[in-house]
Design a protein around this motif. Structure first.
Motif, short mmCIF file in Angstrom:
data_model
loop_
_atom_site.label_atom_id
_atom_site.label_comp_id
_atom_site.label_asym_id
_atom_site.label_seq_id
_atom_site.Cartn_x
_atom_site.Cartn_y
_atom_site.Cartn_z
N PHE A 133 0.78 -1.31 0.16
CA PHE A 133 0.12 0.03 0.20
C PHE A 133 0.93 1.33 0.10
N LEU A 134 1.66 1.55 1.01
CA LEU A 134 2.16 2.60 1.15
C LEU A 134 3.43 2.79 0.05
N ASP A 135 4.08 1.99 -0.35
CA ASP A 135 4.88 1.97 -1.59
C ASP A 135 4.03 3.04 -2.64
N SER A 136 2.89 2.55 -2.80
CA SER A 136 2.30 3.00 -4.26
C SER A 136 1.22 4.29 -3.59
N ALA A 137 0.93 4.31 -2.73
CA ALA A 137 0.05 5.41 -2.05
C ALA A 137 0.90 6.79 -2.14
N LEU A 138 2.12 6.66 -1.84
CA LEU A 138 2.97 7.81 -1.62
C LEU A 138 3.02 8.42 -3.09
N HIS A 139 2.81 7.79 -4.15
CA HIS A 139 2.95 8.60 -5.38
C HIS A 139 1.43 8.81 -6.11
N ASN A 140 0.36 8.66 -5.24
CA ASN A 140 -1.14 9.02 -5.64
C ASN A 140 -1.25 10.56 -5.46
N PRO A 141 -1.27 11.36 -6.65
CA PRO A 141 -1.39 12.66 -6.45
C PRO A 141 -2.51 13.24 -5.66
N ASN A 142 -3.65 12.21 -5.90
CA ASN A 142 -4.97 12.51 -5.11
C ASN A 142 -4.82 12.55 -3.37
N LEU A 143 -3.80 11.87 -3.08
CA LEU A 143 -3.51 12.13 -1.74
C LEU A 143 -2.52 13.18 -1.24
N TRP A 144 -2.09 14.04 -2.15
CA TRP A 144 -1.08 15.29 -1.66
C TRP A 144 -1.87 16.39 -1.87
N ARG A 145 -3.27 16.44 -2.31
CA ARG A 145 -3.70 17.64 -2.51
C ARG A 145 -4.44 18.47 -1.33
N ALA A 146 -4.84 17.68 -0.47
CA ALA A 146 -5.54 18.17 1.00
C ALA A 146 -4.35 18.13 1.99
N GLU A 147 -4.26 18.94 2.81
CA GLU A 147 -3.32 18.95 4.11
C GLU A 147 -3.68 17.83 4.83
N THR A 148 -4.84 17.32 5.06
CA THR A 148 -5.35 16.48 6.08
C THR A 148 -4.74 14.78 5.47
N ASP A 149 -5.05 14.88 4.27
CA ASP A 149 -4.43 13.58 3.80
C ASP A 149 -2.81 13.35 3.77
N ARG A 150 -2.27 14.49 3.45
CA ARG A 150 -0.67 14.45 3.43
C ARG A 150 -0.26 14.18 4.72
N GLU A 151 -0.96 14.76 5.87
CA GLU A 151 -0.70 14.50 7.21
C GLU A 151 -0.60 12.96 7.80
N THR A 152 -1.99 12.38 7.12
CA THR A 152 -2.03 11.07 7.23
C THR A 152 -1.02 10.05 6.58
N LEU A 153 -0.41 10.37 5.27
CA LEU A 153 0.35 10.00 4.59
C LEU A 153 1.90 9.99 5.44
N SER A 154 2.34 11.09 5.96
CA SER A 154 3.26 11.18 7.05
C SER A 154 3.34 10.55 7.99
N ARG A 155 2.17 10.35 8.59
CA ARG A 155 2.02 9.69 10.06
C ARG A 155 2.31 8.02 9.66
N LEU A 156 1.62 7.72 8.41
CA LEU A 156 1.68 6.36 8.02
C LEU A 156 3.21 5.86 7.83
N SER A 157 3.81 6.83 7.22
CA SER A 157 5.30 6.65 7.09
C SER A 157 6.12 6.45 8.13
N TRP A 158 6.05 7.31 9.19
CA TRP A 158 6.67 7.08 10.33
C TRP A 158 6.15 6.00 11.13
N ASN A 159 4.98 5.58 11.05
CA ASN A 159 4.54 4.40 11.96
C ASN A 159 4.94 3.04 11.05
N HIS A 160 5.69 3.08 9.85
CA HIS A 160 5.85 2.01 9.01
C HIS A 160 6.92 1.05 9.93
#
Length: 349
Positions: free
Chosen positions: A290-317
């Motif tokens: 999931f994370l390997d691919s989701a990091l490259h999903n532009p739809n998850l970078w448009r909103a600050e809340t989604d970016r923060e979720t991606l960041s948290r998932l990356s740190w918790n990986h």
């Protein structure tokens, strides 16, 4: 037709100016004429003839790189070495082919040298007709061996034409059809080329750079590109090609539920978070995939809340090697997204 006063004065200047200024003149003329490519070959005939007769090596390179006159280009192509011929094929309008058809204007036959072919199919001004003839392996390119065809496809992958969407500013049904047919022919290669690991890599290289085809069902093609592996968790040679082919499918629940991780990877790169509000839970069920691919999903970078979720998932990986790989990957993608889409980050402090 009589020359204008401006053409006469330009000719006098080009007879005596330093070679560097002559090449700059050619460059400016080419740039100003590029908006009407079908008319370019009637321009500068008198001036380019003057420059050619100066018999200067630097000017001749400039004519190969920026010239638009077919008569001059043909003489240069016939007499010059490989480097200049490749420059002509890479730069001349439509690669030296007639504007309407597939007649090659520089020689009695199309290039057969692999380096010249690669230069030709790197030319961003090639007509849709010429590109379709290559991709369908029809005359005048039906003589290409499998090895030569493979090399030209790799060169074509670098051609910006293949990644450029159709410009529909001025509607034209035929132009729209042929422009998109190039994309369709490229993607349909996955249905006809030999199923080998090498072709899987070559096609992925092409299609990863190619604008998606429209109206094409990739399922049968996807089924062709499975290769046996020594272990169940090993990525096979067709993985990345299958994932790219799956990009022609909708990013919906059916794709999310695919048993093939290559297809799920395509879903994670493209889904819209508004369609899957609890998308962060995908990390619990699909881990690295999931994370390997989701990091490259532009739809998850448009909103600050989604970016923060991606960041948290990356740190918790999970980080068994303590190399913070996912965090570093997140930061690398973030830097690219900030550069490409600064408007998405305007609200960030």
């Amino acid at each position: 037709m009589a020359l204008t006063t401006e053409e006469i004065i330009e000719g006098a200047f080009l007879e005596v100016c330093p070679p560097s200024e002559a090449v700059e003149w050619l460059k400016r003329k080419r740039e100003s004429a590029s908006k009407t490519p079908l008319l370019m070959r009637d321009d500068n005939k008198y001036q380019e003839e003057i420059l050619y007769l100066r018999n200067d090596a630097f000017i001749e390179f400039g004519l190969a790189r920026y010239g638009v006159n077919t008569d001059v280009a043909q003489r240069i192509y016939e007499r010059e070495h490989l480097g200049i011929r490749c420059t002509l094929l890479f730069s001349f309008p439509n690669g030296g082919f007639h504007s309407f058809g597939d007649r090659f204007l520089f020689h009695t036959s199309v290039p057969a040298d692999i380096q010249e072919l690669c230069a030709l199919f790197s030319n961003s001004t090639l007509s849709d007709n010429i590109l379709i003839k290559l991709l369908e392996r029809k005359a005048p390119f039906d003589f290409l061996s499998d090895e030569m065809f493979e090399s030209t496809i790799i060169a074509l992958a670098k051609n910006p034409r293949m990644s450029t969407p159709y410009d529909d500013t001025h509607l034209d049904g035929y132009s729209d059809h042929t422009y998109h047919k190039v994309f369709s022919c490229a993607w349909q290669l996955a249905a006809v080329v030999p199923v080998t690991p090498r072709w899987a890599n070559v096609l992925y290289y092409l299609l990863n750079a190619c604008h998606p085809a429209r109206g094409l069902d990739p399922l049968e093609m996807i089924r062709r590109w499975y290769f046996p592996t020594e272990s169940a968790d090993q990525v096979d040679a067709g993985y990345f090609l299958r994932s790219r082919l799956a990009d022609l499918l909708k990013a919906d629940k059916a794709l999310l539920g695919a048993s093939d991780p290559a297809l799920r990877s395509s879903f994670y790169r493209r889904f819209r978070p508004t369609d899957f509000p609890s998308w962060f839970k995908f990390a619990e069920s699909d881990g690295d995939q999931f994370l390997d691919s989701a990091l490259h999903n532009p739809n998850l970078w448009r909103a600050e809340t989604d970016r923060e979720t991606l960041s948290r998932l990356s740190w918790n990986h999970p980080d068994p090697r303590s190399d913070l790989m996912m965090v570093n990957q997140f930061r690398a993608v973030e830097g690219r997204m900030r550069q490409q889409h600064p408007e998405w980050f305007n609200g960030d402090e």
